[in-house]
Design a protein around this motif. Structure first.
Motif, PDB file in Angstrom:
ATOM      1  N   THR A 294     -28.473  18.996  -7.970  1.00  0.00           N
ATOM      2  CA  THR A 294     -28.842  17.633  -8.328  1.00  0.00           C
ATOM      3  C   THR A 294     -29.865  17.698  -9.454  1.00  0.00           C
ATOM      4  O   THR A 294     -30.893  18.371  -9.316  1.00  0.00           O
ATOM      5  CB  THR A 294     -29.440  16.876  -7.129  1.00  0.00           C
ATOM      6  N   ILE A 295     -29.571  17.021 -10.542  1.00  0.00           N
ATOM      7  CA  ILE A 295     -30.500  16.984 -11.670  1.00  0.00           C
ATOM      8  C   ILE A 295     -31.142  15.608 -11.711  1.00  0.00           C
ATOM      9  O   ILE A 295     -30.449  14.595 -11.803  1.00  0.00           O
ATOM     10  CB  ILE A 295     -29.767  17.257 -12.998  1.00  0.00           C
TER      11      ILE A 295
ATOM     12  N   THR B 120     -11.076  17.321  -4.952  1.00  0.00           N
ATOM     13  CA  THR B 120     -11.847  18.425  -4.386  1.00  0.00           C
ATOM     14  C   THR B 120     -13.223  18.585  -5.006  1.00  0.00           C
ATOM     15  O   THR B 120     -14.073  19.265  -4.451  1.00  0.00           O
ATOM     16  CB  THR B 120     -11.069  19.738  -4.556  1.00  0.00           C
ATOM     17  N   PHE B 121     -13.446  18.020  -6.190  1.00  0.00           N
ATOM     18  CA  PHE B 121     -14.763  18.144  -6.811  1.00  0.00           C
ATOM     19  C   PHE B 121     -14.970  16.978  -7.763  1.00  0.00           C
ATOM     20  O   PHE B 121     -14.036  16.280  -8.148  1.00  0.00           O
ATOM     21  CB  PHE B 121     -14.921  19.470  -7.557  1.00  0.00           C
ATOM     22  N   GLY B 122     -16.220  16.778  -8.171  1.00  0.00           N
ATOM     23  CA  GLY B 122     -16.492  15.719  -9.124  1.00  0.00           C
ATOM     24  C   GLY B 122     -17.972  15.460  -9.285  1.00  0.00           C
ATOM     25  O   GLY B 122     -18.816  16.039  -8.601  1.00  0.00           O
ATOM     26  N   PHE B 123     -18.285  14.556 -10.224  1.00  0.00           N
ATOM     27  CA  PHE B 123     -19.655  14.162 -10.500  1.00  0.00           C
ATOM     28  C   PHE B 123     -19.988  12.872  -9.766  1.00  0.00           C
ATOM     29  O   PHE B 123     -19.124  12.038  -9.493  1.00  0.00           O
ATOM     30  CB  PHE B 123     -19.846  13.904 -12.000  1.00  0.00           C
ATOM     31  N   ARG B 124     -21.261  12.720  -9.497  1.00  0.00           N
ATOM     32  CA  ARG B 124     -21.815  11.419  -9.120  1.00  0.00           C
ATOM     33  C   ARG B 124     -23.065  11.236  -9.956  1.00  0.00           C
ATOM     34  O   ARG B 124     -23.907  12.134 -10.046  1.00  0.00           O
ATOM     35  CB  ARG B 124     -22.164  11.366  -7.630  1.00  0.00           C
ATOM     36  N   ILE B 125     -23.171  10.086 -10.592  1.00  0.00           N
ATOM     37  CA  ILE B 125     -24.351   9.784 -11.406  1.00  0.00           C
ATOM     38  C   ILE B 125     -24.970   8.495 -10.890  1.00  0.00           C
ATOM     39  O   ILE B 125     -24.315   7.460 -10.834  1.00  0.00           O
ATOM     40  CB  ILE B 125     -23.984   9.663 -12.891  1.00  0.00           C
ATOM     41  N   ILE B 126     -26.225   8.599 -10.494  1.00  0.00           N
ATOM     42  CA  ILE B 126     -26.933   7.456  -9.914  1.00  0.00           C
ATOM     43  C   ILE B 126     -28.067   7.076 -10.864  1.00  0.00           C
ATOM     44  O   ILE B 126     -28.971   7.876 -11.124  1.00  0.00           O
ATOM     45  CB  ILE B 126     -27.493   7.795  -8.522  1.00  0.00           C
ATOM     46  N   GLN B 127     -28.009   5.859 -11.400  1.00  0.00           N
ATOM     47  CA  GLN B 127     -29.054   5.382 -12.300  1.00  0.00           C
ATOM     48  C   GLN B 127     -29.905   4.341 -11.582  1.00  0.00           C
ATOM     49  O   GLN B 127     -29.394   3.356 -11.071  1.00  0.00           O
ATOM     50  CB  GLN B 127     -28.437   4.764 -13.558  1.00  0.00           C
TER      51      GLN B 127
ATOM     52  N   LEU C 280     -25.242  14.571  -9.863  1.00  0.00           N
ATOM     53  CA  LEU C 280     -24.844  15.447  -8.775  1.00  0.00           C
ATOM     54  C   LEU C 280     -23.447  15.991  -9.053  1.00  0.00           C
ATOM     55  O   LEU C 280     -22.565  15.264  -9.534  1.00  0.00           O
ATOM     56  CB  LEU C 280     -24.831  14.708  -7.423  1.00  0.00           C
ATOM     57  N   PHE C 281     -23.263  17.267  -8.770  1.00  0.00           N
ATOM     58  CA  PHE C 281     -21.944  17.895  -8.889  1.00  0.00           C
ATOM     59  C   PHE C 281     -21.636  18.557  -7.560  1.00  0.00           C
ATOM     60  O   PHE C 281     -22.407  19.392  -7.083  1.00  0.00           O
ATOM     61  CB  PHE C 281     -21.957  18.932 -10.021  1.00  0.00           C
ATOM     62  N   SER C 282     -20.547  18.148  -6.929  1.00  0.00           N
ATOM     63  CA  SER C 282     -20.261  18.652  -5.588  1.00  0.00           C
ATOM     64  C   SER C 282     -18.805  19.088  -5.479  1.00  0.00           C
ATOM     65  O   SER C 282     -17.931  18.589  -6.193  1.00  0.00           O
ATOM     66  CB  SER C 282     -20.551  17.573  -4.534  1.00  0.00           C
ATOM     67  N   VAL C 283     -18.552  20.026  -4.567  1.00  0.00           N
ATOM     68  CA  VAL C 283     -17.205  20.523  -4.263  1.00  0.00           C
ATOM     69  C   VAL C 283     -16.994  20.368  -2.770  1.00  0.00           C
ATOM     70  O   VAL C 283     -17.751  20.905  -1.963  1.00  0.00           O
ATOM     71  CB  VAL C 283     -17.057  22.006  -4.675  1.00  0.00           C
ATOM     72  N   THR C 284     -15.973  19.618  -2.397  1.00  0.00           N
ATOM     73  CA  THR C 284     -15.728  19.353  -0.978  1.00  0.00           C
ATOM     74  C   THR C 284     -14.961  20.482  -0.306  1.00  0.00           C
ATOM     75  O   THR C 284     -15.076  20.693   0.897  1.00  0.00           O
ATOM     76  CB  THR C 284     -14.936  18.046  -0.820  1.00  0.00           C
TER      77      THR C 284
END
Length: 847
Positions: free
Chosen positions: A165-166, A237-244, A254-258
């Protein structure tokens, strides 16, 4: 005494209970404490054995670094995803990692020199422990509070792993935030030239910088993906989430792999390319799932302002409708960075008095499937029509778009970084003057189009018949007109225009006695001007395959270059049907005249040869990096290296050269030109040339200078070409056999062996493996050859056949190819090796 010992043991046990309880929840196998150090060359693995941390040395380096990497079957420094002391290496194997007395994780050597520290303000050390978690995160934890004091995930280097998480505070960012930073090169993990970060505007997007220059951009985030890189689609199976968080001014990425079985991460390479790497099922090697640079069009601003890039077009850059190139000469030469300018001024929607009529209103041109340009502004409106009216109502608005997930975007300045992304791009509307929109009555078009086609056919047929009757004199006049246009664009203060009679007198009527040589372009003569100045006169032959285009190219290119290792062009002559170039005179002719002549070779001792190698490299550095123009020579060879009275080298013959844009890396051509023995595989077989194709030619030249042999001569004991012969000797560790006998006894064997190794590095098959000219010059200064990279197999795709194939023997000359036409592919076995060989047809003149 016994009671005292018993009490001490009880107290120690009580203090260790929380720590042991905590260690059960993490990996006890990968922990460091105040008493448990990790010493070089030791390593510790994460609990799931996916990650390992410890000391390592990159390829071709003896420096020691502490890092974290994926634990594969064989260690490779490219698998390292985090480095602690990247800018401060340990010079020996005495390093160790420990939790210090001041509560920090520290990297020291046996002399207690500090190389890296976490620099936290936590003061208590007796309850701190460092773990490598299963995610690849190195954490410093307080066992008494289970609180993470420090973690590597908050101090990224060149990799972005799953579960990271950045967090970015946009209010503290003025220009850009750095998320990842590349290594300097494969052997040096210190801070490189490329950084990945975000720009603090309303529409979030990633960018790569080359130092302080934009190099690539992702396009804005639409809540699901970055619309400038539709090839990087969101997977289940994977992707970004960006919360502003607009109120707090923060952004979390956030970059996650399920899928736990999927090992995948982002990696910023030292060449500025972002790679999405996926580990294959057998965990033996990585494959590239996605990369940021799919084509030349991905380079930021490739086509300049109001230019649109399409990698499938030739040329790849075009001005959008209603615009024309700002500098037509640069545009034709493939330098598009100055972009395009508007043909017709905008009228705007209305004047202050509201007097503009409806037919004078500006309108919009639809560009479908486009990567939206940079510097967009976001407007909060209800629908696309409101977005259009907002743009139309302001004269400064030049374009608008309404992409799904984002809403209204408008542009008030130049449109930079436009690219076709068919079929996954965004529709963008470009503002044009009414007259540029080309609206016509459909009935008129229905009648006009067939009439125009018929008239064009008959006119074309008549024109063809008329053109066939044109004689050679008319063609020559047209050439002279083109030449005059080029010469008028040159600064005449730096380039003299000679009269033909003047050159005829200087060369004594172009007599055979004054002839210095003969090339594919025509003969070269020695001349003496009226004031006594010696000159070399290059007279373009009317029968030469190199004609007007090469002549104009050489005049335009070399007249703008000034360097001590480039031959100086004094002037030219365009008169009658003559096209002549006048150079400074080189008394020792060309390098091949000495290097390949057994009677003259003795003039070239090793000190002289090394000076020639260094001078050629300095000249090439100027062409590739230091001049105002970026020049790819395309015909670097021994006969094009001229030697002055002190045997200093000067690169000559720029008839084949191409000018690149400042951000251009490579180009393609259907017209392959140059000398076949010096051509790189990708250029000879695919027409793709770049700095690295010049580097390949330089590598051949280095091996020729060291061995005193031509690349394509047939050796009695090695019937294949020089590259195969050199590679065989390298593998046999018998490089001394390659060295010319006239310099073999010199006291410079280490330097000679280094130059052989550099030559083999330059002729590696794949362009990305070859060094740049700046890196090569740096390696020339290296004294310890053990620090140099080891070469991979050279490019053998050129035809390197055996003696039975009738290749030229010692003393025969090479040829300069003016046109190549590939017709089929031949698989041939030669000298115990199999080659894939393009059969080619070419026209040439002996050189």
């Amino acid at each position: 005494m016994a009671l005292h010992i018993l009490l001490s043991l009880i107290i120690s046990t009580i203090l260790l209970i929380p720590s042991c309880f905590f260690l059960k929840s993490v990996s006890a196998t990968a922990s460091i404490t105040t008493t448990k150090f990790l010493r070089d060359p030791g390593t510790l693995a994460s609990n799931n054995a996916v990650f390992k941390m410890g000391f390592f040395s990159p390829a071709n380096s003896t420096n020691r670094y502490f890092g974290i990497w994926y634990d594969l079957k064989e260690f490779d420094a490219t698998d390292v995803v985090w480095v602690a002391n990247s800018n401060n290496p340990i010079k020996d194997s005495s390093g160790f990692l420990k939790v210090s007395n001041n509560g920090n994780l520290q990297l020291l050597n046996e002399q207690n020199v500090l190389f890296w520290s976490t620099n936290t303000s936590h003061q208590t050390n007796n309850s701190l422990v460092a773990h490598l978690l299963d995610t690849g995160n190195l954490v410093l934890v307080s066992t008494s509070t289970s609180m993470i004091i420090w973690q590597s995930f908050e101090h990224l280097t060149n990799s972005f792993l799953s579960q990271m998480t950045i967090s970015i505070n946009k209010d503290n960012i003025h220009e850009k935030s750095t998320v990842l930073r590349s290594w300097k090169n494969a052997s040096d993990p210190s801070d490189g030239y490329f950084t990945l970060g975000i720009i603090p505007n309303t529409l979030l997007e990633f960018s790569i910088w080359d130092a302080n220059k934009r190099y690539w951009r992702s396009g804005p985030w639409n809540g699901n993906l970055f619309i400038g890189v539709p090839s990087l689609t969101a997977e289940a199976t994977f992707g970004f989430r960006i919360i502003q968080n607009v109120i707090e001014g923060t952004v979390e990425i956030l970059f996650s792999v399920t899928d736990d079985t999927l090992i995948i991460y982002f990696f910023l390479n030292y060449d500025g390319n972002i790679l999405l790497k996926n580990l294959e099922d057998d965990k033996s090697k990585w494959k590239i799932w996605w990369q940021s640079f799919q084509s030349e069009c991905d380079v930021y601003g490739k086509c300049g302002a109001f230019g649109r890039c399409n990698p499938k077009d030739s040329p790849i850059c075009k001005c959008i409708k209603g615009f024309e190139p700002k500098n037509i000469d640069e545009w034709r030469q493939g330098n598009w960075t100055n972009g395009c300018t508007r043909r017709t001024r905008l009228q705007c929607s209305s004047d202050n008095n509201g007097k503009n009529t409806r037919d004078k209103l500006d309108g919009f041109l639809l560009l479908k499937d486009t990567k939206v340009p940079d510097y967009a502004e976001f407007l909060l409106v209800d629908d696309e029509n409101q977005c259009k009216m907002k743009c139309l109502g302001h004269c400064s608005c030049l374009a608008y778009a309404y992409p799904k997930g984002i809403g209204c975007m408008i542009w008030n300045g130049s449109l930079i970084d436009l690219q076709e992304l068919s079929p996954d791009g965004t529709d963008i509307f470009i503002r044009l003057a009414h007259s540029e929109l080309g609206e016509r009555n459909s009935r008129i078009l229905f009648i006009a189009i067939p009439v125009t086609v018929i008239a064009t056919f008959f006119f074309g047929y008549y024109l063809w018949r008329w053109m066939r009757r044109r004689n050679d004199r008319k063609s020559s006049k047209q050439e002279m007109y083109s030449l005059d246009s080029v010469l008028n664009s040159i600064n005449h203060k730096n380039l003299a225009l000679f009269k033909f009679k003047q050159l005829e007198i200087a060369t004594n009527g172009f007599t055979l006695e004054n002839k210095l040589g003969q090339g594919g372009f025509g003969p070269v003569y020695k001349g003496i001007l009226e004031g006594g100045q010696g000159i070399a006169v290059k007279r373009l032959s009317s029968a030469s395959g190199q004609g007007l285009q090469e002549f104009m190219n050489e005049v335009l290119v070399i007249s703008k270059l000034q360097h001590k290792n480039l031959v100086k062009l004094l002037g030219c002559c365009v008169e009658r049907e003559e096209k002549i170039l006048v150079y400074e005179f080189m008394p020792n002719k060309s390098l091949d005249a000495l290097l390949f002549d057994s009677n003259n070779q003795k003039q070239l001792d090793w000190k002289t040869r090394f000076n020639i190698i260094n001078g050629i490299c300095r000249g090439l550095l100027y062409l590739h990096r230091d001049s105002r123009l970026k020049i790819i020579h395309r015909d670097l060879k021994a006969s094009n290296i001229l030697l002055d009275e002190d045997l200093n080298p000067k690169i000559s013959d720029f008839g084949m050269a191409r000018i690149f844009g400042t951000k251009q890396d490579q180009a393609n051509t259907l017209r392959v030109v140059g000398t076949y023995g010096y051509m790189s595989p990708e250029y000879a077989m695919g027409g793709r040339f770049s700095e690295k194709s010049d580097i390949f030619s330089l590598g051949v030249l280095l091996l020729e200078i060291i061995s005193g042999r031509k690349n394509r001569i047939v050796l009695e004991y090695e019937p294949c070409g020089l590259l195969i012969h050199a590679w065989k000797l390298w593998k046999e560790n018998n490089m001394l056999s390659l060295i010319d006998s006239t310099v073999l006894d010199a006291c410079f064997q280490d330097e000679i062996l280094k130059c052989i190794q550099l030559g083999l590095l330059c002729v590696q098959e794949f362009p990305e493996d070859r060094p740049t000219i700046s890196a090569l010059i740096t390696m020339l200064d290296v004294t310890d050859i053990t620090d140099l990279p080891h070469p991979k197999q050279p490019g053998f795709t050129q035809r390197q056949a055996c003696a039975s194939d009738g290749l030229p023997h010692h003393g025969e000359e090479h040829f300069t190819l003016n046109h190549l036409s590939f017709t089929d592919v031949l698989v041939e076995q030669s000298c115990g090796r199999v080659f894939i060989i393009p059969r080619i047809h070419f026209c040439h003149k002996g050189f």
